[in-house]
Enzyme design. Structure first.
Site, PDB file in Angstrom:
ATOM      1  N   SER A   1      -1.133  -7.603  -4.758  1.00  0.00           N
ATOM      2  CA  SER A   1      -0.355  -8.112  -3.621  1.00  0.00           C
ATOM      3  C   SER A   1      -0.844  -9.452  -3.082  1.00  0.00           C
ATOM      4  CB  SER A   1      -0.351  -7.081  -2.503  1.00  0.00           C
ATOM      5  OG  SER A   1      -1.654  -6.916  -1.994  1.00  0.00           O
TER       6      SER A   1
ATOM      7  N   HIS B   1       4.631  -3.187  -5.616  1.00  0.00           N
ATOM      8  CA  HIS B   1       5.108  -4.573  -5.528  1.00  0.00           C
ATOM      9  C   HIS B   1       5.857  -5.022  -6.784  1.00  0.00           C
ATOM     10  CE1 HIS B   1       3.470  -5.898  -1.683  1.00  0.00           C
ATOM     11  NE2 HIS B   1       2.396  -5.166  -1.952  1.00  0.00           N
TER      12      HIS B   1
ATOM     13  N   LYS C   1       9.391  -0.759   0.191  1.00  0.00           N
ATOM     14  CA  LYS C   1       9.401  -2.190  -0.133  1.00  0.00           C
ATOM     15  C   LYS C   1      10.779  -2.569  -0.707  1.00  0.00           C
ATOM     16  CE  LYS C   1       4.456  -2.786  -0.063  1.00  0.00           C
ATOM     17  NZ  LYS C   1       3.393  -1.861  -0.462  1.00  0.00           N
TER      18      LYS C   1
HETATM   19  C1  LIG Z   1       2.416  -0.890   0.121  1.00  0.00           C
HETATM   20  C2  LIG Z   1       1.563  -0.271  -0.924  1.00  0.00           C
HETATM   21  C3  LIG Z   1       1.205   1.086  -0.869  1.00  0.00           C
HETATM   22  C4  LIG Z   1       1.586   1.975   0.294  1.00  0.00           C
HETATM   23  O1  LIG Z   1       2.940   2.252   0.290  1.00  0.00           O
HETATM   24  P1  LIG Z   1       3.566   3.023   1.558  1.00  0.00           P
HETATM   25  O2  LIG Z   1       4.770   3.690   1.018  1.00  0.00           O
HETATM   26  O3  LIG Z   1       3.862   1.960   2.570  1.00  0.00           O
HETATM   27  O4  LIG Z   1       2.534   3.979   2.042  1.00  0.00           O
HETATM   28  C5  LIG Z   1       0.478   1.619  -1.915  1.00  0.00           C
HETATM   29  N1  LIG Z   1       0.086   0.853  -2.960  1.00  0.00           N
HETATM   30  C6  LIG Z   1       0.374  -0.467  -3.016  1.00  0.00           C
HETATM   31  C7  LIG Z   1      -0.079  -1.275  -4.182  1.00  0.00           C
HETATM   32  C8  LIG Z   1       1.107  -1.064  -1.993  1.00  0.00           C
HETATM   33  O5  LIG Z   1       1.374  -2.369  -2.047  1.00  0.00           O
END
Ligand SMILES: *Cc1c(COP(=O)(O)O)cnc(C)c1O
Length: 396
Positions: free
Chosen positions: A183, A211, A242
């Site tokens: 990220s 992502h 996301k």
């Molecule tokens: C955002 C993210 C998470 C967490 O996801 P949520 O559904 O918001 O708990 C887990 N792993 C990665 C790589 C992320 O970017």
């Protein structure tokens, strides 16, 4: 009773503030979209949401959520296996598996829970988990909850991964786990080489597609599509928070027996509430929409390419990236904060990241593109970057 802890917390909070690491929330009064309304009514162009496909305020998702509220009610008041499973939940699990080309799926309240609940039911002290050094906090926490031996490799470094695979040889099962897209940089893990090494050393592979799902691959179906490895990764975790509408929810998808064991033993699944029907109904509409057309993904790619190429031409330094994350490198921590503040004055909302979130002297502004952006909005952002870049001496 509280006085001692209070004094301790006050001192600690003051320390965080003094180090410039105090986190403050920016209050938005509009829906999440390409533009958002912040503070006292200023409209800004938003380049810091994970709204990759522009679905967070999509009319079809909003409508599907409303219809599901009417047809299936508001809350489930139960975990899945007692009385918290509706037809909608089963259908969504099927749809997620179809999307990724996997055998079965289990839903969670968030991907944080999916990652928190995936290791402990499958692996114990006889086993080894080999984890990329830059993996997400939820993977790190999930591994901590499991008794398997822990090995760590330098991020995306295949020589180091091989060394760890050799070191972990004596264990019963070995699992290599990595974020598919990291990220902070936006680069993709070398999944083709990881899978090949895993085959050579008889290891399993797990990726976190938070992502990358909806973003990378010819039609956006994630890292396994990007590398032509659909159906060949044992465990995939991902989020509905996301690209897929941005509300809430997570999932683990992959081999049938693995998913079945998670339904028996995964603690965040067994001991936490079921996703609400409105969220599940809107997620189904998301996968309908993505099955009908790749248009949103195509637009996201075009937007990302436009931003990168214009910024490149302007003379900015950027980390290589195959995703919708573009790290504009400024190196200096204070500069990254000043730069972001000036961009906000010009109506561009981005966030500057610095140590310890990224390595020392690697401060940057992370820009996240969305299918919701227009070319005009992207050009406006680049113009603002150039203006501030010249003002602050980043560009000559
Ligand atoms: C955002 C993210 C998470 C967490 O996801 P949520 O559904 O918001 O708990 C887990 N792993 C990665 C790589 C992320 O970017």
């Amino acid at each position: 009773m509280y006085a001692k802890l209070q004094a301790h917390l006050q001192a600690e909070l003051a320390q965080i503030e003094k180090a410039g690491l105090f986190k403050r929330e920016r209050v938005i009064t509009s829906p999440q979209n390409a533009t958002v309304r912040v503070g006292k009514g200023q409209d800004v162009l938003n380049f810091c949401a994970n709204n990759y496909l522009g679905l967070s305020d999509h009319p079809r998702l909003v409508e599907a959520a409303k219809l599901s509220l009417d047809s299936h009610g508001y809350g489930m008041s139960s975990v899945r296996f007692i009385c918290g499973t509706q037809d909608l939940h089963k259908e969504l699990e099927r749809r997620v598996a179809d999307y990724f080309g996997t055998e079965d799926t289990i839903l969670y309240a968030a991907c944080f829970d999916a990652n928190g609940g995936v290791f402990e039911p499958l692996f114990d002290e006889q086993d080894a988990i080999i984890s990329d050094q830059l993996n997400h906090a939820s993977i790190i926490d999930g591994i901590r909850l499991c008794k398997a031996a822990r090995y760590r490799y330098q991020s995306a470094d295949m020589d180091d991964l091989e060394r760890q695979l050799v070191a972990a040889r004596q264990h019963r099962f070995r699992l290599v786990v990595t974020d598919a897209v990291f990220s902070m940089d936006g680069h993709i893990a070398p999944l083709d080489q990881i899978v090949e090494l895993a085959r050579r050393y008889d290891a399993l592979v797990m990726i976190d597609e938070c992502h990358s799902a909806g973003v990378v691959g010819p039609t956006g179906r994630g890292a396994t599509e990007h590398f032509g490895l659909r159906g060949q990764v044992d465990i995939i975790t991902g989020t509905l928070g996301k690209a897929f509408g941005g509300a809430i929810g997570g999932f683990t998808t992959g081999r049938k027996e693995i998913i079945e064991m998670l339904r028996q033993r995964s603690r965040p699944y067994l001991f936490s509430n079921s996703l609400p029907p409105a969220v599940v109904g809107a997620a189904l509409a998301t996968f309908d929409l993505l099955a009908e057309s790749d248009e949103l993904h195509t637009r996201l790619q075009a937007n990302t390419e436009r931003f990168r190429s214009k910024m490149q031409a302007a003379g900015f330094s950027m980390k290589p990236s195959q995703s919708a994350i573009v790290a504009v490198m400024l190196y200096d921590a204070k500069l990254s904060q000043d730069f972001a503040a000036r961009l906000l004055e010009l109506g561009i909302y981005v966030v500057g990241f610095f140590y310890p979130v990224v390595p020392k002297d690697q401060a940057r502004i992370r820009v996240q593109l969305s299918a919701a952006h227009t070319f005009e909005q992207i050009d406006k952002a680049v113009e603002a970057f150039v203006k501030v870049g010249k003002r602050l001496g980043v560009l000559s």
